[in-house]
Design a protein around this motif. Structure first.
Motif, PDB file in Angstrom:
ATOM      1  N   LYS A   1       0.817  -1.220   0.000  1.00  0.00           N
ATOM      2  CA  LYS A   1       0.000   0.000   0.000  1.00  0.00           C
ATOM      3  C   LYS A   1       0.847   1.264   0.000  1.00  0.00           C
ATOM      4  CE  LYS A   1      -3.692   2.412   2.502  1.00  0.00           C
ATOM      5  NZ  LYS A   1      -4.686   2.324   3.605  1.00  0.00           N
ATOM      6  N   TYR A   2       1.898   1.292   0.833  1.00  0.00           N
ATOM      7  CA  TYR A   2       2.666   2.520   1.010  1.00  0.00           C
ATOM      8  C   TYR A   2       4.015   2.512   0.278  1.00  0.00           C
ATOM      9  CZ  TYR A   2      -0.634   3.735   4.746  1.00  0.00           C
ATOM     10  OH  TYR A   2      -1.771   4.037   5.459  1.00  0.00           O
ATOM     11  N   GLY A   3       4.471   1.327  -0.151  1.00  0.00           N
ATOM     12  CA  GLY A   3       5.759   1.242  -0.816  1.00  0.00           C
ATOM     13  C   GLY A   3       6.922   1.591   0.084  1.00  0.00           C
ATOM     14  N   LEU A   4       6.767   1.339   1.394  1.00  0.00           N
ATOM     15  CA  LEU A   4       7.806   1.662   2.361  1.00  0.00           C
ATOM     16  C   LEU A   4       8.181   0.419   3.167  1.00  0.00           C
ATOM     17  CD1 LEU A   4       6.424   5.037   3.822  1.00  0.00           C
ATOM     18  CD2 LEU A   4       8.350   4.766   2.239  1.00  0.00           C
ATOM     19  N   PRO A   5       9.432   0.326   3.609  1.00  0.00           N
ATOM     20  CA  PRO A   5       9.808  -0.790   4.474  1.00  0.00           C
ATOM     21  C   PRO A   5       9.022  -0.725   5.773  1.00  0.00           C
ATOM     22  CG  PRO A   5      11.540   0.871   4.420  1.00  0.00           C
ATOM     23  CD  PRO A   5      10.558   1.239   3.360  1.00  0.00           C
ATOM     24  N   THR A   6       8.671  -1.899   6.292  1.00  0.00           N
ATOM     25  CA  THR A   6       7.827  -1.967   7.480  1.00  0.00           C
ATOM     26  C   THR A   6       8.538  -2.686   8.610  1.00  0.00           C
ATOM     27  OG1 THR A   6       5.810  -1.988   6.138  1.00  0.00           O
ATOM     28  CG2 THR A   6       5.629  -2.788   8.402  1.00  0.00           C
ATOM     29  N   VAL A   7       8.478  -2.090   9.784  1.00  0.00           N
ATOM     30  CA  VAL A   7       9.008  -2.705  11.002  1.00  0.00           C
ATOM     31  C   VAL A   7       7.827  -3.105  11.873  1.00  0.00           C
ATOM     32  CG1 VAL A   7      10.364  -2.338  13.091  1.00  0.00           C
ATOM     33  CG2 VAL A   7      11.127  -1.347  10.932  1.00  0.00           C
ATOM     34  N   LEU A   8       7.838  -4.329  12.376  1.00  0.00           N
ATOM     35  CA  LEU A   8       6.784  -4.803  13.264  1.00  0.00           C
ATOM     36  C   LEU A   8       7.330  -4.844  14.686  1.00  0.00           C
ATOM     37  CD1 LEU A   8       3.974  -6.067  13.795  1.00  0.00           C
ATOM     38  CD2 LEU A   8       5.001  -8.301  13.322  1.00  0.00           C
ATOM     39  N   LEU A   9       6.685  -4.109  15.589  1.00  0.00           N
ATOM     40  CA  LEU A   9       7.071  -4.066  16.999  1.00  0.00           C
ATOM     41  C   LEU A   9       5.953  -4.704  17.822  1.00  0.00           C
ATOM     42  CD1 LEU A   9       9.026  -2.978  19.243  1.00  0.00           C
ATOM     43  CD2 LEU A   9       7.564  -0.946  19.312  1.00  0.00           C
ATOM     44  N   VAL A  10       6.315  -5.722  18.613  1.00  0.00           N
ATOM     45  CA  VAL A  10       5.344  -6.405  19.464  1.00  0.00           C
ATOM     46  C   VAL A  10       5.693  -6.108  20.925  1.00  0.00           C
ATOM     47  CG1 VAL A  10       4.342  -8.610  20.141  1.00  0.00           C
ATOM     48  CG2 VAL A  10       5.006  -8.214  17.759  1.00  0.00           C
ATOM     49  N   VAL A  11       4.716  -5.601  21.677  1.00  0.00           N
ATOM     50  CA  VAL A  11       4.919  -5.246  23.078  1.00  0.00           C
ATOM     51  C   VAL A  11       4.221  -6.284  23.953  1.00  0.00           C
ATOM     52  CG1 VAL A  11       4.700  -3.431  24.818  1.00  0.00           C
ATOM     53  CG2 VAL A  11       4.945  -2.817  22.401  1.00  0.00           C
ATOM     54  N   CYS A  12       4.959  -6.855  24.906  1.00  0.00           N
ATOM     55  CA  CYS A  12       4.439  -7.935  25.766  1.00  0.00           C
ATOM     56  C   CYS A  12       4.661  -7.591  27.237  1.00  0.00           C
ATOM     57  CB  CYS A  12       5.133  -9.258  25.449  1.00  0.00           C
ATOM     58  SG  CYS A  12       5.072  -9.749  23.712  1.00  0.00           S
ATOM     59  N   GLN A  13       3.876  -8.240  28.096  1.00  0.00           N
ATOM     60  CA  GLN A  13       3.996  -8.016  29.529  1.00  0.00           C
ATOM     61  C   GLN A  13       4.582  -9.199  30.280  1.00  0.00           C
ATOM     62  OE1 GLN A  13      -0.123  -6.633  30.429  1.00  0.00           O
ATOM     63  NE2 GLN A  13       0.883  -4.892  31.410  1.00  0.00           N
ATOM     64  N   ASP A  14       4.812 -10.318  29.615  1.00  0.00           N
ATOM     65  CA  ASP A  14       5.432 -11.448  30.302  1.00  0.00           C
ATOM     66  C   ASP A  14       6.505 -12.059  29.405  1.00  0.00           C
ATOM     67  OD1 ASP A  14       4.321 -14.238  29.101  1.00  0.00           O
ATOM     68  OD2 ASP A  14       2.762 -12.694  28.995  1.00  0.00           O
TER      69      ASP A  14
ATOM     70  N   SER B   1       8.169   1.042  30.733  1.00  0.00           N
ATOM     71  CA  SER B   1       8.869   0.162  31.665  1.00  0.00           C
ATOM     72  C   SER B   1       7.907  -0.384  32.714  1.00  0.00           C
ATOM     73  CB  SER B   1      10.009   0.926  32.348  1.00  0.00           C
ATOM     74  OG  SER B   1      10.564   0.187  33.424  1.00  0.00           O
ATOM     75  N   ALA B   2       7.076   0.503  33.279  1.00  0.00           N
ATOM     76  CA  ALA B   2       6.124   0.074  34.303  1.00  0.00           C
ATOM     77  C   ALA B   2       5.112  -0.918  33.748  1.00  0.00           C
ATOM     78  CB  ALA B   2       5.405   1.294  34.881  1.00  0.00           C
ATOM     79  N   VAL B   3       4.601  -0.643  32.551  1.00  0.00           N
ATOM     80  CA  VAL B   3       3.583  -1.510  31.955  1.00  0.00           C
ATOM     81  C   VAL B   3       4.160  -2.884  31.625  1.00  0.00           C
ATOM     82  CG1 VAL B   3       2.137  -1.829  29.912  1.00  0.00           C
ATOM     83  CG2 VAL B   3       2.184   0.378  31.069  1.00  0.00           C
ATOM     84  N   THR B   4       5.364  -2.927  31.070  1.00  0.00           N
ATOM     85  CA  THR B   4       5.951  -4.219  30.686  1.00  0.00           C
ATOM     86  C   THR B   4       6.461  -4.996  31.889  1.00  0.00           C
ATOM     87  OG1 THR B   4       8.052  -3.091  30.204  1.00  0.00           O
ATOM     88  CG2 THR B   4       6.575  -3.521  28.356  1.00  0.00           C
ATOM     89  N   HIS B   5       6.697  -4.311  33.004  1.00  0.00           N
ATOM     90  CA  HIS B   5       7.164  -4.983  34.221  1.00  0.00           C
ATOM     91  C   HIS B   5       6.048  -5.095  35.256  1.00  0.00           C
ATOM     92  CE1 HIS B   5      11.435  -5.371  33.275  1.00  0.00           C
ATOM     93  NE2 HIS B   5      11.402  -4.153  32.772  1.00  0.00           N
ATOM     94  N   ALA B   6       4.796  -5.138  34.803  1.00  0.00           N
ATOM     95  CA  ALA B   6       3.668  -5.152  35.735  1.00  0.00           C
ATOM     96  C   ALA B   6       3.726  -6.310  36.727  1.00  0.00           C
ATOM     97  CB  ALA B   6       2.356  -5.209  34.952  1.00  0.00           C
ATOM     98  N   GLY B   7       4.296  -7.442  36.317  1.00  0.00           N
ATOM     99  CA  GLY B   7       4.373  -8.595  37.209  1.00  0.00           C
ATOM    100  C   GLY B   7       5.716  -8.756  37.876  1.00  0.00           C
ATOM    101  N   ASP B   8       6.574  -7.755  37.770  1.00  0.00           N
ATOM    102  CA  ASP B   8       7.941  -7.837  38.310  1.00  0.00           C
ATOM    103  C   ASP B   8       7.936  -7.605  39.827  1.00  0.00           C
ATOM    104  OD1 ASP B   8      10.746  -6.743  38.986  1.00  0.00           O
ATOM    105  OD2 ASP B   8      10.992  -7.451  36.930  1.00  0.00           O
ATOM    106  N   PRO B   9       8.814  -8.295  40.567  1.00  0.00           N
ATOM    107  CA  PRO B   9       8.896  -8.045  42.015  1.00  0.00           C
ATOM    108  C   PRO B   9       9.274  -6.609  42.352  1.00  0.00           C
ATOM    109  CG  PRO B   9       9.998 -10.104  41.449  1.00  0.00           C
ATOM    110  CD  PRO B   9       9.671  -9.431  40.158  1.00  0.00           C
ATOM    111  N   ASP B  10       9.947  -5.905  41.430  1.00  0.00           N
ATOM    112  CA  ASP B  10      10.356  -4.525  41.673  1.00  0.00           C
ATOM    113  C   ASP B  10       9.312  -3.506  41.233  1.00  0.00           C
ATOM    114  OD1 ASP B  10      12.845  -5.142  42.757  1.00  0.00           O
ATOM    115  OD2 ASP B  10      13.779  -5.308  40.786  1.00  0.00           O
ATOM    116  N   ILE B  11       8.098  -3.943  40.925  1.00  0.00           N
ATOM    117  CA  ILE B  11       7.102  -3.023  40.386  1.00  0.00           C
ATOM    118  C   ILE B  11       6.795  -1.893  41.373  1.00  0.00           C
ATOM    119  CG2 ILE B  11       5.156  -4.404  41.221  1.00  0.00           C
ATOM    120  CD1 ILE B  11       5.372  -2.254  37.981  1.00  0.00           C
TER     121      ILE B  11
END
Length: 294
Positions: A96-109, A161-171
């Motif tokens: 559609k755009y004729g541009l290189p595409t980067v896919l970023l996936v954000v996870c919490q665990d 950082s806070a969102v991705t470390h929601a289950g971290d002991p240092d939260i």
């Protein structure tokens, strides 16, 4: 399924359009410094009645490296059907755009992050036609920001950082650093950060702790969450909420909370004293140490 943590994990990139470019040191990638970033429509639906939407889509423009598309997906669990969807997104956007595409996936665990980062190819292993390997952001590679000064340097990164470390002991320390950093910024700057963090912390006790920190440290703000917390505080009593937060932090950090400590904390109704105990609970070596300066 769309839920508040899902929305927060990708909307933070819409809120701060240059956040991705600032992740170069975190991810160890030669990412371009975007001169301009533009939010694009995220609707990838074709003419046939099949709706496909990437969570967030940005175009990043660099004077040196040209333009690229950044497709951001928030992923809460392993889903075997997702790699095929991601491959579709990348190829469709390229077409559609004729541009290189980067896919970023954000996870919490970590387990979901490790799964999302695995390369997946269509076609037989000896003759892959299309391979998909997203860049993954999660608790395995995001910094643990527990210094308020560091959090203040980049509030969007501290929120991620806070969102991705929601289950971290240092939260507890992560959230305390963020709430402390927000005390010194303008209300219109702090409000979206408060809300993104609240949305992203679906895992209790992190969500309860953040609500308490907002009520105690950021009580002068008038954001939706702050108003909601103040309403609850009037009904339940802010002292009780602060006491619960202190005990929650101590227990989550694995410290032994004696009956004497519990009774002293729950029996206190002075907001300033409780605030001091909560601050020390984040770093105390023993539960009794929160009273050290008394």
């Amino acid at each position: 399924m769309v839920n508040p943590p899902h929305e927060a994990m990708h909307h933070i990139f819409r809120h701060d359009l240059h956040l991705f470019s600032r992740l170069k040191d975190v991810l160890g990638l030669p990412l371009p410094d975007a001169v301009e970033a533009v939010v694009l429509p995220n609707d990838l639906t074709e003419t046939r009645p099949v709706e496909r939407r990437v969570d967030t889509l940005l175009r990043l423009d660099s004077a040196r490296d040209g333009s690229l598309l950044l497709a951001i997906e928030a992923q809460g669990r392993k889903d075997p059907s997702k790699p095929a969807s991601w491959a579709y997104y990348a190829s469709y956007l390229w077409t559609k755009y004729g541009l290189p595409t980067v896919l970023l996936v954000v996870c919490q665990d970590r387990a979901t992050a490790e799964w999302a980062g695995l390369p997946v190819s269509s076609g037989p292993a000896y003759m892959p036609t299309l391979s998909v390997r997203p860049i993954v952001v999660g608790p395995h590679n995001m910094p643990v920001i527990t210094d308020p000064a560091k959090a203040a340097e980049d509030l969007a990164l501290a929120t991620l950082s806070a969102v991705t470390h929601a289950g971290d002991p240092d939260i507890g320390a992560i959230l305390k650093a963020l709430s402390t950093a927000l005390r010194d910024v303008l209300e219109n700057v702090a409000d979206p950060i408060i809300e993104f963090t609240a949305q992203g912390l679906s895992k209790r006790p992190a969500q309860d702790l953040w609500r308490t920190l907002v009520a105690v440290d950021l009580s002068f703000y008038k954001s939706y969450l702050a108003e909601e917390i103040r309403d609850e505080g009037r009904a339940e009593g802010s002292a009780r909420a602060s006491a619960d937060a202190i005990l929650l932090v101590l227990e989550q950090r694995g410290l032994d909370v004696s009956d004497d400590v519990r009774a002293r904390v729950t029996g206190c109704d002075d907001p300033e004293t409780l605030r001091g105990w909560l601050a020390r609970a984040v770093t105390a070596v023993t539960a009794e140490e929160i009273f050290a300066e008394e």
